[in-house]
Design an enzyme around this catalytic site. Structure first.
Site, PDB file in Angstrom:
ATOM      1  N   CYS A   1      -6.075  -0.099  -2.394  1.00  0.00           N
ATOM      2  CA  CYS A   1      -5.841   0.135  -0.956  1.00  0.00           C
ATOM      3  C   CYS A   1      -6.263  -1.217  -0.185  1.00  0.00           C
ATOM      4  O   CYS A   1      -5.959  -1.514   0.979  1.00  0.00           O
ATOM      5  CB  CYS A   1      -6.456   1.391  -0.443  1.00  0.00           C
ATOM      6  SG  CYS A   1      -5.740   2.773  -1.298  1.00  0.00           S
TER       7      CYS A   1
ATOM      8  N   HIS B   1      -6.531   0.334   7.235  1.00  0.00           N
ATOM      9  CA  HIS B   1      -5.828   0.822   6.180  1.00  0.00           C
ATOM     10  C   HIS B   1      -5.628   2.313   6.345  1.00  0.00           C
ATOM     11  O   HIS B   1      -6.749   2.782   7.191  1.00  0.00           O
ATOM     12  CB  HIS B   1      -6.863   0.741   4.848  1.00  0.00           C
ATOM     13  CG  HIS B   1      -6.173   1.477   3.771  1.00  0.00           C
ATOM     14  ND1 HIS B   1      -4.941   1.631   3.528  1.00  0.00           N
ATOM     15  CD2 HIS B   1      -7.012   2.460   3.093  1.00  0.00           C
ATOM     16  CE1 HIS B   1      -4.950   2.588   2.525  1.00  0.00           C
ATOM     17  NE2 HIS B   1      -6.171   3.115   2.217  1.00  0.00           N
TER      18      HIS B   1
ATOM     19  N   ASN C   1      -1.009   7.826   3.045  1.00  0.00           N
ATOM     20  CA  ASN C   1      -1.733   6.422   2.584  1.00  0.00           C
ATOM     21  C   ASN C   1      -0.759   5.907   1.670  1.00  0.00           C
ATOM     22  O   ASN C   1      -0.252   6.608   0.508  1.00  0.00           O
ATOM     23  CB  ASN C   1      -2.820   6.999   1.816  1.00  0.00           C
ATOM     24  CG  ASN C   1      -3.916   5.866   1.300  1.00  0.00           C
ATOM     25  OD1 ASN C   1      -3.281   4.652   1.251  1.00  0.00           O
ATOM     26  ND2 ASN C   1      -4.873   6.181   0.768  1.00  0.00           N
TER      27      ASN C   1
END
Ligand code: ACO
Length: 325
Positions: free
Chosen positions: A115, A252, A282
């Site tokens: 990520c 993020h 996500n």
């Protein structure tokens, strides 16, 4: 000796057509729209079609970014592509994109920091530009996490989605002025002691399979807020700035509670945080450029705004980019 600064010329993004809502998921596993929204803020996510590969998503985002920059593939010297879901173990998916863009010179490679991938890729491209080795770079974050999810595991399959985003960077002579657009600084960290908190239980060198994503959610949550707050502090300090100097935080997009908790910790008002996690879930390395692209398209982020990008992911890895758009 000439000093260079990496200036952003354009941004693009792509989301697959298919949308999977929380109610759709409640038909697949024992979960509910209420639980997912309350714990994560997520309402829906996009899922790649069977025929769509990470390179296809990346290419669409790349073309849009190049269009916004007024450039063609042949104008690039470098493609850095952040992904944990490459089309194949090798060659790098970035080279597939390179060929499709008609870029026959320069070099292209993948980078894997889960990520945090986009922040890592921006840092790598920025350093090539600052070293005077690259004039124009395309930085991509692209993922098809739907391919590595265990669709029977309700604790993970509700959290992720697919998508891609990209930014074109160009070298400009650094005037040293804080008013000049471009990247001010990048800050990267990792701590491999936590690699088993968020991982995939397979790989070419171990199981010879792709594996599925596994996560200790509470551990990730706890470390995310502390690590992110620390790296934000570090980025601000390195530039003699305070939270008041930031126009937009482009974080993020893992989870609304992590976003709120981090913003609270360094006293950034919620209105200054770009949030797309409700719509995208996500998307790992794609989430920052997807959020950036959304906020540019809706007119919130404008040329000259000071942006703070921050991310944390498996490894653990984490980092930040501070720049003037
Ligand atoms: N639907 C309904 N119930 C669920 C679901 C679901 N989808 N998933 C788990 N539960 C249940 C659990 O089984 C457990 O039930 P039990 O009490 O009967 O055992 C209960 O909910 C609580 O489970 P926890 O895992 O303790 O729930 P928690 O409050 O920690 O929330 C979550 C889980 C949302 C994953 C949270 O830990 C979190 O946000 N962690 C961060 C993880 C993250 O965002 N990762 C993304 C990758 S890393 C990154 O990008 C930063």
């Amino acid at each position: 000796m000439t000093k260079y600064r990496s200036v952003a010329l354009g941004c693009g993004s792509y989301l697959p057509e298919k949308v999977l809502t929380n109610d759709d998921l409640a038909k697949m596993v024992d979960t509910s729209d209420e639980w997912i929204r309350a714990r994560t803020g997520i309402k829906r996510r996009h899922i790649a079609a069977d025929h769509e590969l990470t390179s296809d998503l990346a290419l669409k985002a790349a073309r849009e970014a190049l269009g916004a920059a007024g450039l063609k593939g042949g104008d690039l010297d470098l493609i850095v592509m952040a992904t944990s879901t490459p089309d194949q173990t090798f060659p790098a998916t970035a080279t597939v994109v390179q060929a499709a863009l008609g870029m026959t010179g320069g070099f292209a490679f993948d980078l894997q920091a889960v990520c945090s991938g986009f922040v890592y890729a921006m840092a790598v491209a920025d350093n090539f530009i600052k070293a005077g080795q690259v004039r124009r770079a395309l930085v991509i974050g692209a993922e098809t996490f739907s391919r590595i999810l265990d669709w029977q595991d309700r604790s993970t399959c509700v959290l992720f989605g697919d998508g891609a985003g990209a930014v074109v960077l160009e070298a400009a002579e650094d005037t040293g002025s804080p008013d000049q657009p471009g990247i001010f600084s990048t800050h990267l960290h990792s701590d491999g002691r936590y690699h088993d908190c968020l991982y995939v239980d397979g790989g070419p060198g171990s199981t010879k399979t792709v594996g599925h994503l596994r996560m200790k959610g509470r551990e990730v949550f706890k470390h995310a807020i502390n690590n992110l707050a620390a790296v934000v502090e570090e980025a601000l300090e390195a530039n003699g700035m305070t939270a008041d100097d930031i126009d937009w935080v482009v974080p993020h997009q893992a989870n609304k509670r992590i976003l709120d908790g981090t913003a609270r910790k360094f006293s950034i008002p919620a209105e200054k945080v770009i949030i797309t996690v409700e719509e995208h879930a996500n998307t790992s390395a794609a989430s920052i450029p997807l959020a950036l692209s959304a906020a540019i398209k809706d007119g919130r982020i404008r040329k000259g705004d000071v942006l703070l990008m921050e991310a944390m992911g498996g490894g653990f890895t984490w980092g930040a980019v501070l720049m003037r758009w």
